[in-house]
Design a protein around this motif. Structure first.
Motif, PDB file in Angstrom:
ATOM      1  N   PRO A 264       0.824  -1.217   0.000  1.00 29.62           N
ATOM      2  CA  PRO A 264       0.000   0.000   0.000  1.00 29.62           C
ATOM      3  C   PRO A 264       0.851   1.257   0.000  1.00 29.62           C
ATOM      4  N   ASN A 265       2.094   1.146   0.416  1.00 29.01           N
ATOM      5  CA  ASN A 265       2.962   2.314   0.472  1.00 29.01           C
ATOM      6  C   ASN A 265       3.633   2.610  -0.856  1.00 29.01           C
ATOM      7  N   HIS A 266       3.455   1.763  -1.844  1.00 31.85           N
ATOM      8  CA  HIS A 266       4.148   1.948  -3.119  1.00 31.85           C
ATOM      9  C   HIS A 266       3.192   1.768  -4.284  1.00 31.85           C
ATOM     10  N   GLN A 267       1.987   2.305  -4.164  1.00 29.17           N
ATOM     11  CA  GLN A 267       0.999   2.086  -5.216  1.00 29.17           C
ATOM     12  C   GLN A 267       1.402   2.733  -6.514  1.00 29.17           C
ATOM     13  N   GLY A 268       2.203   3.797  -6.472  1.00 27.22           N
ATOM     14  CA  GLY A 268       2.533   4.512  -7.693  1.00 27.22           C
ATOM     15  C   GLY A 268       3.739   3.978  -8.411  1.00 27.22           C
ATOM     16  N   ASP A 269       4.401   2.967  -7.894  1.00 28.35           N
ATOM     17  CA  ASP A 269       5.639   2.513  -8.501  1.00 28.35           C
ATOM     18  C   ASP A 269       5.414   1.784  -9.806  1.00 28.35           C
ATOM     19  N   GLY A 270       4.455   0.865  -9.835  1.00 23.67           N
ATOM     20  CA  GLY A 270       4.173   0.123 -11.053  1.00 23.67           C
ATOM     21  C   GLY A 270       5.258  -0.864 -11.408  1.00 23.67           C
ATOM     22  N   THR A 271       6.124  -1.208 -10.457  1.00 26.79           N
ATOM     23  CA  THR A 271       7.175  -2.188 -10.725  1.00 26.79           C
ATOM     24  C   THR A 271       7.202  -3.181  -9.590  1.00 26.79           C
ATOM     25  N   SER A 272       7.525  -4.412  -9.890  1.00 29.16           N
ATOM     26  CA  SER A 272       7.584  -5.429  -8.849  1.00 29.16           C
ATOM     27  C   SER A 272       8.910  -5.353  -8.130  1.00 29.16           C
ATOM     28  N   GLN A 273       8.968  -5.920  -6.935  1.00 29.92           N
ATOM     29  CA  GLN A 273      10.203  -5.875  -6.166  1.00 29.92           C
ATOM     30  C   GLN A 273      11.319  -6.591  -6.880  1.00 29.92           C
ATOM     31  N   GLY A 274      10.985  -7.632  -7.625  1.00 28.41           N
ATOM     32  CA  GLY A 274      12.015  -8.386  -8.333  1.00 28.41           C
ATOM     33  C   GLY A 274      12.776  -7.532  -9.311  1.00 28.41           C
ATOM     34  N   SER A 275      12.050  -6.638 -10.032  1.00 26.15           N
ATOM     35  CA  SER A 275      12.711  -5.787 -11.013  1.00 26.15           C
ATOM     36  C   SER A 275      13.326  -4.568 -10.361  1.00 26.15           C
ATOM     37  N   GLY A 276      13.098  -4.370  -9.055  1.00 29.26           N
ATOM     38  CA  GLY A 276      13.608  -3.187  -8.379  1.00 29.26           C
ATOM     39  C   GLY A 276      14.972  -3.377  -7.744  1.00 29.26           C
ATOM     40  N   ASP A 277      15.522  -4.596  -7.770  1.00 32.71           N
ATOM     41  CA  ASP A 277      16.828  -4.839  -7.173  1.00 32.71           C
ATOM     42  C   ASP A 277      17.921  -4.163  -7.985  1.00 32.71           C
ATOM     43  N   LEU A 278      18.920  -3.604  -7.287  1.00 35.98           N
ATOM     44  CA  LEU A 278      20.096  -3.053  -7.967  1.00 35.98           C
ATOM     45  C   LEU A 278      21.146  -4.148  -8.045  1.00 35.98           C
ATOM     46  N   HIS A 279      21.584  -4.466  -9.247  1.00 34.65           N
ATOM     47  CA  HIS A 279      22.561  -5.529  -9.445  1.00 34.65           C
ATOM     48  C   HIS A 279      23.981  -4.962  -9.498  1.00 34.65           C
ATOM     49  N   PRO A 280      24.964  -5.725  -9.042  1.00 33.03           N
ATOM     50  CA  PRO A 280      26.362  -5.248  -9.090  1.00 33.03           C
ATOM     51  C   PRO A 280      26.815  -4.906 -10.508  1.00 33.03           C
ATOM     52  N   SER A 281      26.207  -5.526 -11.507  1.00 33.61           N
ATOM     53  CA  SER A 281      26.625  -5.283 -12.892  1.00 33.61           C
ATOM     54  C   SER A 281      25.991  -4.025 -13.484  1.00 33.61           C
ATOM     55  N   ALA A 282      25.148  -3.305 -12.714  1.00 36.69           N
ATOM     56  CA  ALA A 282      24.458  -2.114 -13.226  1.00 36.69           C
ATOM     57  C   ALA A 282      25.456  -1.046 -13.627  1.00 36.69           C
ATOM     58  N   THR A 283      25.224  -0.427 -14.782  1.00 34.47           N
ATOM     59  CA  THR A 283      26.090   0.662 -15.251  1.00 34.47           C
ATOM     60  C   THR A 283      25.788   1.926 -14.460  1.00 34.47           C
TER      61      THR A 283
END
Length: 487
Positions: free
Chosen positions: A300-319
């Motif tokens: 309920p605290n993130h209704q405006g995000d429109g993204t799942s937690q799985g896609s929200g992780d920051l990966h070490p390989s991120a540019t």
């Protein structure tokens, strides 16, 4: 990317920041600015702009003689821009009797902000979901035709107009100059913007892409009535100066004439395809118009995000660019400049103590939790399955059993409740099973003798953790929408 458009007469050079190879590449990619050239006076004298744009707002009196004019605007107030045909007889005869297209933009004046335009605008969208930086006041405007606004370009409006007819476009600027300063303390100096108008004629294939004229002016935007107070302060400041000092400043004009400038770079899709979140997500502040694939993400605290937690992780390989986008997506726009050279691995190596020291205790802990994907533990978990058919066989099914006598497999969705309210059950059922929320009238629980009991907050608070429910949908009595019955 925003580019600083110089004026032929009023141009103020800003100091470049320290350079590196990527920065130099960006600088070299800029269009060639118009510069004063005293050796070519005839060219300036013979050049006659085909159009003139005049904004009905007074210029500041506290501007030196050879500097560009500065105009103060109130946030959300409608200001008229008169679109004037300035052609001499015989100029551009091919547009006689035809319409032209103009695009009005509000853009950054400072080069420092131009290079981070994408991050700045993404951060603004997170803070002001559903809002636009620039709007056209359509009821007030005169002579404008086929008005268009693009959801992916919140700082631009476009329209067609007839140069031979009286045309006025009334604009409203919603972004405030202090929203783009690093820290919004009292008295913080706001950043200047530019209002730019680009006008095009129609090509042989019917598209309005043949550039005719561009002009812009420098503005600052204040909260309502702030522009009037600032204008008054500048006027009082000038009155205190000696007659000799006043000679160094230009007078305040009742209107602002936009000065000819370079055309805007035609890059409407520069960042649209690279953006991880589709632009239409921000078109509505009232309802979520996107579907969430997994009920896990429907906090309920993130209704405006429109993204799942799985896609929200920051990966070490991120540019570096992906890391910047991650920061913006998770509401850390204040720190994008601070972490402008950090990759995903760099950011993930920081300890909790490092982040608290860099960002302060509140944001430091929030950033640490976001990096470690620490989600809020749900207060209650229930498992729900939708009945595919209402049949006698289903009546015999045990709710705790995974299959029925005919071998059908029933797939349950986990619903994680954090508010323990009936409204949260309704909302998360809608998300999990892709049901339009406005079509659900009531949620009932089937009682021991088949009676339907309205699901209340108190009932939800008394659900046992990891309870299993089958649910069915029945048409509402009035024929509009339907009820959900939990069994």
């Amino acid at each position: 990317m925003l580019f600083w458009h110089s004026q032929p007469e009023h141009y103020h050079h800003h100091q470049y920041p320290s350079t590196n190879s990527s920065y130099l590449r960006d600088v070299l990619a800029l269009p060639i600015f118009k510069q004063e050239d005293s050796s070519l006076p005839q060219e300036n004298e013979t050049k006659h702009p085909p159009f003139q744009y005049v904004m009905c707002a007074a210029t500041s009196p506290a501007v030196k003689l050879y500097d560009e004019t500065l105009t103060y605007l109130n946030q959300g107030q409608s200001y008229e821009i008169r679109m004037l045909d300035n052609r001499k007889a015989g100029d551009i005869p091919e547009i006689n009797g035809k319409l032209v297209k103009s695009i009005i933009r509000v853009v950054f004046h400072d080069r420092r902000l131009q290079y981070t335009e994408h991050q700045q605008l993404e951060g603004w969208k997170w803070n002001r979901p559903g809002d636009r930086l620039l709007d056209l006041d359509i009821p007030m405007s005169v002579g404008v035709i086929d008005i268009k606004t693009n959801p992916s370009q919140l700082n631009a409006v476009e329209f067609l107009w007839d140069p031979t007819k009286c045309t006025s476009a009334f604009i409203q600027v919603h972004c405030i100059s202090t929203e783009f300063t690093p820290r919004k303390h009292g008295g913080e100096k706001g950043v200047p913007f530019r209002i730019q108008v680009d006008t095009f004629k129609q090509t042989e294939n019917g598209e309005y892409t043949d550039h005719l004229h561009s002009a812009s002016c420098q503005i600052k935007v204040f909260k309502p009535k702030g522009a009037d107070r600032k204008q008054k302060t500048d006027r009082e400041k000038m009155e205190k100066r000696t007659a000799h000092e006043k000679e160094k400043y230009q007078p305040s004009y009742d209107t602002t004439v936009l000065t000819e400038c370079s055309p805007w770079p035609d890059t409407p899709t520069t960042f649209v395809n690279n953006s991880p979140t589709p632009a239409p997500t921000f078109t509505s502040a009232q309802h979520n118009t996107y579907s969430v694939p997994d009920s896990n993400s429907s906090s309920p605290n993130h209704q405006g995000d429109g993204t799942s937690q799985g896609s929200g992780d920051l990966h070490p390989s991120a540019t570096i660019q992906e890391t910047q986008q991650w920061l913006l997506k998770h509401r850390f726009s204040t720190y994008t400049r601070l972490f402008s050279n950090f990759s995903g691995a760099d950011l993930l190596k920081l300890t909790r103590e490092d982040l608290v020291q860099i960002c302060g205790p509140a944001d430091g802990i929030r950033l640490y939790n976001a990096l470690k994907s620490r989600s809020v533990r749900p207060r209650l978990t229930i498992y729900v399955c939708q009945e595919p058919l209402r049949s006698i066989q289903l009546e015999r099914q045990d709710a705790g059993n995974g299959d029925s006598s005919n071998g059908a497999i029933y797939v349950y969705h986990a619903i994680y409740l954090e508010e323990m309210a009936a409204s949260e059950v309704t909302r998360k059922l809608a998300l999990a099973f892709n049901i339009p929320l406005h079509q659900i009238n009531q949620v009932y629980r089937q009682g021991p003798t088949g009676i339907h009991i309205l699901v209340s907050d108190q009932m939800v608070q008394n659900f046992q953790d990891e309870s299993c429910f089958l649910f069915t949908m029945i048409k509402a009595e009035n024929g509009e929408g339907f009820h959900i019955i939990l069994k």
